[in-house]
Design a protein around this motif. Structure first.
Motif, PDB file in Angstrom:
ATOM      1  N   MET A   1      10.507 -15.812   5.786  1.00 27.73           N
ATOM      2  CA  MET A   1      11.373 -16.615   4.832  1.00 27.73           C
ATOM      3  C   MET A   1      12.377 -15.668   4.226  1.00 27.73           C
ATOM      4  O   MET A   1      13.561 -16.109   4.194  1.00 27.73           O
ATOM      5  CB  MET A   1      10.386 -17.260   3.874  1.00 27.73           C
ATOM      6  N   VAL A   2      12.026 -14.425   4.035  1.00 25.89           N
ATOM      7  CA  VAL A   2      12.942 -13.380   3.448  1.00 25.89           C
ATOM      8  C   VAL A   2      13.995 -13.135   4.415  1.00 25.89           C
ATOM      9  O   VAL A   2      15.154 -13.050   4.103  1.00 25.89           O
ATOM     10  CB  VAL A   2      12.190 -12.257   3.124  1.00 25.89           C
ATOM     11  N   ARG A   3      13.365 -12.991   5.657  1.00 25.67           N
ATOM     12  CA  ARG A   3      14.638 -12.596   6.811  1.00 25.67           C
ATOM     13  C   ARG A   3      15.624 -13.838   6.898  1.00 25.67           C
ATOM     14  O   ARG A   3      16.858 -13.671   7.120  1.00 25.67           O
ATOM     15  CB  ARG A   3      13.801 -12.579   8.095  1.00 25.67           C
ATOM     16  N   ILE A   4      15.111 -14.955   6.752  1.00 25.35           N
ATOM     17  CA  ILE A   4      16.027 -16.184   6.982  1.00 25.35           C
ATOM     18  C   ILE A   4      17.191 -16.395   5.695  1.00 25.35           C
ATOM     19  O   ILE A   4      18.544 -16.127   5.599  1.00 25.35           O
ATOM     20  CB  ILE A   4      15.364 -17.401   6.795  1.00 25.35           C
ATOM     21  N   ILE A   5      16.815 -15.819   4.330  1.00 24.82           N
ATOM     22  CA  ILE A   5      17.415 -15.663   3.391  1.00 24.82           C
ATOM     23  C   ILE A   5      18.420 -14.645   3.301  1.00 24.82           C
ATOM     24  O   ILE A   5      19.775 -14.720   2.964  1.00 24.82           O
ATOM     25  CB  ILE A   5      16.511 -15.646   2.056  1.00 24.82           C
ATOM     26  N   LEU A   6      18.006 -13.444   3.722  1.00 29.37           N
ATOM     27  CA  LEU A   6      18.883 -12.129   4.078  1.00 29.37           C
ATOM     28  C   LEU A   6      20.021 -12.630   5.139  1.00 29.37           C
ATOM     29  O   LEU A   6      20.951 -12.292   4.882  1.00 29.37           O
ATOM     30  CB  LEU A   6      18.339 -10.998   4.540  1.00 29.37           C
ATOM     31  N   TRP A   7      19.520 -13.508   6.187  1.00 25.69           N
ATOM     32  CA  TRP A   7      20.533 -13.734   7.263  1.00 25.69           C
ATOM     33  C   TRP A   7      21.636 -14.451   6.439  1.00 25.69           C
ATOM     34  O   TRP A   7      22.949 -14.878   6.835  1.00 25.69           O
ATOM     35  CB  TRP A   7      19.957 -14.235   8.134  1.00 25.69           C
ATOM     36  N   LEU A   8      21.157 -15.856   5.832  1.00 28.88           N
ATOM     37  CA  LEU A   8      22.095 -16.690   5.128  1.00 28.88           C
ATOM     38  C   LEU A   8      22.913 -15.902   4.211  1.00 28.88           C
ATOM     39  O   LEU A   8      24.243 -16.090   4.005  1.00 28.88           O
ATOM     40  CB  LEU A   8      21.200 -17.900   4.392  1.00 28.88           C
ATOM     41  N   LEU A   9      22.472 -14.920   3.366  1.00 28.36           N
ATOM     42  CA  LEU A   9      23.321 -14.095   2.493  1.00 28.36           C
ATOM     43  C   LEU A   9      24.339 -13.348   3.226  1.00 28.36           C
ATOM     44  O   LEU A   9      25.482 -13.504   2.876  1.00 28.36           O
ATOM     45  CB  LEU A   9      22.452 -13.296   1.534  1.00 28.36           C
ATOM     46  N   ALA A  10      23.813 -12.929   4.404  1.00 23.12           N
ATOM     47  CA  ALA A  10      25.060 -12.289   5.063  1.00 23.12           C
ATOM     48  C   ALA A  10      26.058 -13.035   5.912  1.00 23.12           C
ATOM     49  O   ALA A  10      27.210 -12.558   5.834  1.00 23.12           O
ATOM     50  CB  ALA A  10      24.284 -11.410   6.420  1.00 23.12           C
ATOM     51  N   ALA A  11      25.628 -14.240   6.248  1.00 25.03           N
ATOM     52  CA  ALA A  11      26.651 -15.013   6.594  1.00 25.03           C
ATOM     53  C   ALA A  11      27.408 -15.642   5.654  1.00 25.03           C
ATOM     54  O   ALA A  11      28.709 -15.851   5.722  1.00 25.03           O
ATOM     55  CB  ALA A  11      25.854 -16.574   7.367  1.00 25.03           C
ATOM     56  N   TRP A  12      27.205 -16.012   4.328  1.00 25.37           N
ATOM     57  CA  TRP A  12      27.892 -16.339   3.231  1.00 25.37           C
ATOM     58  C   TRP A  12      28.709 -15.302   2.723  1.00 25.37           C
ATOM     59  O   TRP A  12      30.042 -15.749   2.665  1.00 25.37           O
ATOM     60  CB  TRP A  12      26.996 -16.812   2.330  1.00 25.37           C
ATOM     61  N   LEU A  13      28.625 -14.001   3.048  1.00 22.05           N
ATOM     62  CA  LEU A  13      29.238 -12.897   2.552  1.00 22.05           C
ATOM     63  C   LEU A  13      30.444 -12.635   3.581  1.00 22.05           C
ATOM     64  O   LEU A  13      31.768 -12.450   3.120  1.00 22.05           O
ATOM     65  CB  LEU A  13      28.376 -11.581   2.458  1.00 22.05           C
ATOM     66  N   VAL A  14      30.129 -12.974   4.799  1.00 24.96           N
ATOM     67  CA  VAL A  14      31.031 -13.000   5.921  1.00 24.96           C
ATOM     68  C   VAL A  14      32.282 -14.006   5.763  1.00 24.96           C
ATOM     69  O   VAL A  14      33.475 -13.791   6.011  1.00 24.96           O
ATOM     70  CB  VAL A  14      30.447 -12.835   7.355  1.00 24.96           C
ATOM     71  N   ILE A  15      31.658 -15.155   5.335  1.00 21.68           N
ATOM     72  CA  ILE A  15      32.581 -16.413   5.365  1.00 21.68           C
ATOM     73  C   ILE A  15      33.417 -16.093   3.930  1.00 21.68           C
ATOM     74  O   ILE A  15      34.654 -16.251   3.983  1.00 21.68           O
ATOM     75  CB  ILE A  15      31.641 -17.723   4.914  1.00 21.68           C
ATOM     76  N   THR A  16      32.863 -15.358   2.837  1.00 21.77           N
ATOM     77  CA  THR A  16      33.499 -15.174   1.823  1.00 21.77           C
ATOM     78  C   THR A  16      34.902 -14.198   1.913  1.00 21.77           C
ATOM     79  O   THR A  16      35.865 -14.219   1.455  1.00 21.77           O
ATOM     80  CB  THR A  16      32.641 -14.713   0.518  1.00 21.77           C
ATOM     81  N   VAL A  17      34.347 -13.045   2.660  1.00 18.60           N
ATOM     82  CA  VAL A  17      35.385 -12.137   3.019  1.00 18.60           C
ATOM     83  C   VAL A  17      36.491 -12.488   3.951  1.00 18.60           C
ATOM     84  O   VAL A  17      37.400 -12.396   3.681  1.00 18.60           O
ATOM     85  CB  VAL A  17      34.785 -10.641   3.641  1.00 18.60           C
ATOM     86  N   ALA A  18      35.936 -13.385   4.893  1.00 22.01           N
ATOM     87  CA  ALA A  18      36.930 -14.096   5.691  1.00 22.01           C
ATOM     88  C   ALA A  18      37.863 -14.930   4.891  1.00 22.01           C
ATOM     89  O   ALA A  18      39.314 -14.949   5.436  1.00 22.01           O
ATOM     90  CB  ALA A  18      36.311 -14.682   6.787  1.00 22.01           C
ATOM     91  N   GLY A  19      37.387 -15.616   3.918  1.00 19.95           N
ATOM     92  CA  GLY A  19      38.310 -16.515   3.365  1.00 19.95           C
ATOM     93  C   GLY A  19      39.382 -15.595   2.327  1.00 19.95           C
ATOM     94  O   GLY A  19      40.423 -16.010   2.068  1.00 19.95           O
ATOM     95  N   ALA A  20      38.736 -14.690   2.042  1.00 24.32           N
ATOM     96  CA  ALA A  20      39.823 -13.780   1.026  1.00 24.32           C
ATOM     97  C   ALA A  20      40.659 -13.107   1.585  1.00 24.32           C
ATOM     98  O   ALA A  20      41.922 -12.783   1.221  1.00 24.32           O
ATOM     99  CB  ALA A  20      38.960 -12.631   0.366  1.00 24.32           C
ATOM    100  N   VAL A  21      40.426 -12.789   2.964  1.00 29.31           N
ATOM    101  CA  VAL A  21      41.489 -11.918   3.894  1.00 29.31           C
ATOM    102  C   VAL A  21      42.394 -12.823   4.521  1.00 29.31           C
ATOM    103  O   VAL A  21      43.847 -12.500   4.359  1.00 29.31           O
ATOM    104  CB  VAL A  21      40.487 -11.445   5.120  1.00 29.31           C
ATOM    105  N   ILE A  22      42.187 -13.979   5.007  1.00 24.48           N
ATOM    106  CA  ILE A  22      43.013 -14.882   5.503  1.00 24.48           C
ATOM    107  C   ILE A  22      44.064 -15.516   4.364  1.00 24.48           C
ATOM    108  O   ILE A  22      43.181 -16.320   3.599  1.00 24.48           O
ATOM    109  CB  ILE A  22      42.304 -15.865   6.305  1.00 24.48           C
TER     110      ILE A  22
END
Length: 57
Positions: A1-22
């Motif tokens: 469960m913790v591993r899934i949450i960490l992967w989701l946090l990483a995915a949301w972080l990538v989406i956030t950075v991509a949105g800020a850069v573009i």
């Protein structure tokens, strides 16, 4: 469960950075930030409900 949450946090972080850069995709940064905070809150709530000292399966 913790591993899934960490992967989701990483995915949301990538989406956030991509949105800020573009340029012109500010809403993507907002959505990513909201999803990141929501996932972090969910993980904190789930981990705090488990009694301390008792390991799950």
């Amino acid at each position: 469960m913790v591993r899934i949450i960490l992967w989701l946090l990483a995915a949301w972080l990538v989406i956030t950075v991509a949105g800020a850069v573009i340029k012109g995709v500010f809403w993507l940064a907002i959505v990513g930030g909201v999803l990141f905070l929501g996932t972090a809150a969910y993980g904190a709530i789930k981990s705090s409900k488990r009694p301390k000292g008792i390991k799950g399966p």
